[in-house]
Design a protein around this motif. Structure first.
Motif, mmCIF file in Angstrom:
data_model
loop_
_atom_site.group_PDB
_atom_site.id
_atom_site.type_symbol
_atom_site.label_atom_id
_atom_site.label_comp_id
_atom_site.label_asym_id
_atom_site.label_seq_id
_atom_site.Cartn_x
_atom_site.Cartn_y
_atom_site.Cartn_z
ATOM 1 N N MET A 1 -18.511 15.001 -8.427
ATOM 2 C CA MET A 1 -17.310 14.640 -7.710
ATOM 3 C C MET A 1 -17.362 13.199 -7.210
ATOM 4 S SD MET A 1 -15.511 16.795 -4.755
ATOM 5 C CE MET A 1 -13.774 16.902 -4.864
ATOM 6 N N SER A 2 -18.506 12.562 -7.233
ATOM 7 C CA SER A 2 -18.630 11.202 -6.730
ATOM 8 C C SER A 2 -17.903 10.175 -7.591
ATOM 9 C CB SER A 2 -20.101 10.819 -6.593
ATOM 10 O OG SER A 2 -20.716 10.833 -7.859
ATOM 11 N N ASP A 3 -17.498 10.547 -8.811
ATOM 12 C CA ASP A 3 -16.774 9.623 -9.670
ATOM 13 C C ASP A 3 -15.266 9.667 -9.427
ATOM 14 O OD1 ASP A 3 -19.112 8.812 -10.791
ATOM 15 O OD2 ASP A 3 -18.953 10.087 -12.546
ATOM 16 N N ASN A 4 -14.800 10.571 -8.592
ATOM 17 C CA ASN A 4 -13.368 10.692 -8.311
ATOM 18 C C ASN A 4 -12.943 9.627 -7.310
ATOM 19 O OD1 ASN A 4 -13.280 12.930 -9.961
ATOM 20 N ND2 ASN A 4 -13.591 14.351 -8.286
ATOM 21 N N ARG A 5 -12.216 8.639 -7.793
ATOM 22 C CA ARG A 5 -11.728 7.582 -6.923
ATOM 23 C C ARG A 5 -10.232 7.749 -6.706
ATOM 24 N NH1 ARG A 5 -14.357 2.543 -9.875
ATOM 25 N NH2 ARG A 5 -15.853 3.841 -10.919
ATOM 26 N N ILE A 6 -9.747 7.152 -5.649
ATOM 27 C CA ILE A 6 -8.327 7.235 -5.303
ATOM 28 C C ILE A 6 -7.767 5.817 -5.278
ATOM 29 C CG2 ILE A 6 -6.680 7.873 -3.503
ATOM 30 C CD1 ILE A 6 -8.795 9.941 -2.578
ATOM 31 N N ALA A 7 -6.601 5.633 -5.881
ATOM 32 C CA ALA A 7 -5.910 4.347 -5.828
ATOM 33 C C ALA A 7 -4.759 4.466 -4.836
ATOM 34 C CB ALA A 7 -5.390 3.955 -7.197
ATOM 35 N N VAL A 8 -4.771 3.597 -3.853
ATOM 36 C CA VAL A 8 -3.692 3.526 -2.871
ATOM 37 C C VAL A 8 -2.836 2.329 -3.265
ATOM 38 C CG1 VAL A 8 -3.119 3.284 -0.437
ATOM 39 C CG2 VAL A 8 -5.215 4.495 -1.117
ATOM 40 N N ILE A 9 -1.540 2.571 -3.462
ATOM 41 C CA ILE A 9 -0.637 1.534 -3.959
ATOM 42 C C ILE A 9 0.462 1.273 -2.944
ATOM 43 C CG2 ILE A 9 0.954 0.897 -5.818
ATOM 44 C CD1 ILE A 9 -0.660 2.887 -7.593
ATOM 45 N N ASP A 10 0.725 -0.009 -2.687
ATOM 46 C CA ASP A 10 1.818 -0.416 -1.806
ATOM 47 C C ASP A 10 2.672 -1.422 -2.551
ATOM 48 O OD1 ASP A 10 3.323 -0.710 0.635
ATOM 49 O OD2 ASP A 10 2.269 -2.611 0.956
ATOM 50 N N VAL A 11 3.981 -1.275 -2.460
ATOM 51 C CA VAL A 11 4.885 -2.213 -3.123
ATOM 52 C C VAL A 11 5.953 -2.688 -2.152
ATOM 53 C CG1 VAL A 11 4.547 -1.224 -5.429
ATOM 54 C CG2 VAL A 11 6.410 -0.394 -4.012
ATOM 55 N N GLU A 12 6.440 -3.885 -2.408
ATOM 56 C CA GLU A 12 7.618 -4.422 -1.726
ATOM 57 C C GLU A 12 8.631 -4.709 -2.824
ATOM 58 O OE1 GLU A 12 7.966 -4.494 1.469
ATOM 59 O OE2 GLU A 12 5.873 -4.068 1.954
ATOM 60 N N THR A 13 9.884 -4.418 -2.547
ATOM 61 C CA THR A 13 10.921 -4.568 -3.562
ATOM 62 C C THR A 13 12.125 -5.326 -3.019
ATOM 63 O OG1 THR A 13 12.025 -2.495 -2.965
ATOM 64 C CG2 THR A 13 10.256 -2.365 -4.616
ATOM 65 N N THR A 14 13.038 -5.692 -3.923
ATOM 66 C CA THR A 14 14.276 -6.354 -3.521
ATOM 67 C C THR A 14 15.284 -5.351 -2.983
ATOM 68 O OG1 THR A 14 15.207 -6.157 -5.748
ATOM 69 C CG2 THR A 14 14.004 -8.194 -5.237
ATOM 70 N N GLY A 15 15.034 -4.082 -3.185
ATOM 71 C CA GLY A 15 15.925 -3.017 -2.728
ATOM 72 C C GLY A 15 15.400 -1.684 -3.220
ATOM 73 N N LEU A 16 16.223 -0.656 -3.127
ATOM 74 C CA LEU A 16 15.765 0.695 -3.452
ATOM 75 C C LEU A 16 16.373 1.294 -4.715
ATOM 76 C CD1 LEU A 16 15.842 2.111 0.182
ATOM 77 C CD2 LEU A 16 13.884 1.199 -1.082
ATOM 78 N N SER A 17 17.114 0.518 -5.493
ATOM 79 C CA SER A 17 17.804 1.085 -6.652
ATOM 80 C C SER A 17 17.574 0.282 -7.930
ATOM 81 C CB SER A 17 19.308 1.152 -6.376
ATOM 82 O OG SER A 17 19.984 1.610 -7.521
ATOM 83 N N PRO A 18 16.809 0.837 -8.871
ATOM 84 C CA PRO A 18 16.643 0.138 -10.148
ATOM 85 C C PRO A 18 17.966 0.015 -10.904
ATOM 86 C CG PRO A 18 15.662 2.318 -10.248
ATOM 87 C CD PRO A 18 16.087 2.094 -8.822
ATOM 88 N N TRP A 19 18.923 0.868 -10.600
ATOM 89 C CA TRP A 19 20.232 0.809 -11.255
ATOM 90 C C TRP A 19 21.054 -0.367 -10.751
ATOM 91 C CZ3 TRP A 19 18.051 5.289 -9.367
ATOM 92 C CH2 TRP A 19 17.557 6.139 -10.347
ATOM 93 N N ARG A 20 20.653 -0.938 -9.625
ATOM 94 C CA ARG A 20 21.320 -2.136 -9.091
ATOM 95 C C ARG A 20 20.484 -3.383 -9.367
ATOM 96 N NH1 ARG A 20 22.459 0.465 -3.433
ATOM 97 N NH2 ARG A 20 23.965 2.011 -4.068
#
Length: 78
Positions: A1-20
């Motif tokens: 189990m020591s090989d199980n790593r976790i990736a924590v991802i944070d993003v900033e965007t221009t807004g909340l809609s890819p359709w816009r």
């Protein structure tokens, strides 16, 4: 189990809609081991090739991303 790593991802965007046509302006990734030690970190601004939207939220200016890589360039690294 020591090989199980976790990736924590944070993003900033221009807004909340890819359709816009909202796009990514910053991404940060921290990979941690099961015991909480940081294995690796990655952070970069991303040039969204458009207006940044509500800068009051993410505090990123157009000047900040002017020379930042495009998403296509960042996606290859990640």
């Amino acid at each position: 189990m020591s090989d199980n790593r976790i990736a924590v991802i944070d993003v900033e965007t221009t807004g909340l809609s890819p359709w816009r046509n909202d796009r990514l302006v910053e991404i940060a990734i921290v990979v941690i081991s099961p015991d909480g030690q940081v294995c690796t970190e990655y952070e970069t601004l991303v040039n969204p090739n458009r207006n940044l939207g509500p800068s009051r939220i993410h505090q990123i200016s157009a000047q900040d991303v002017l020379r930042a890589p495009l998403f296509a360039d960042v996606a290859v690294v990640i």
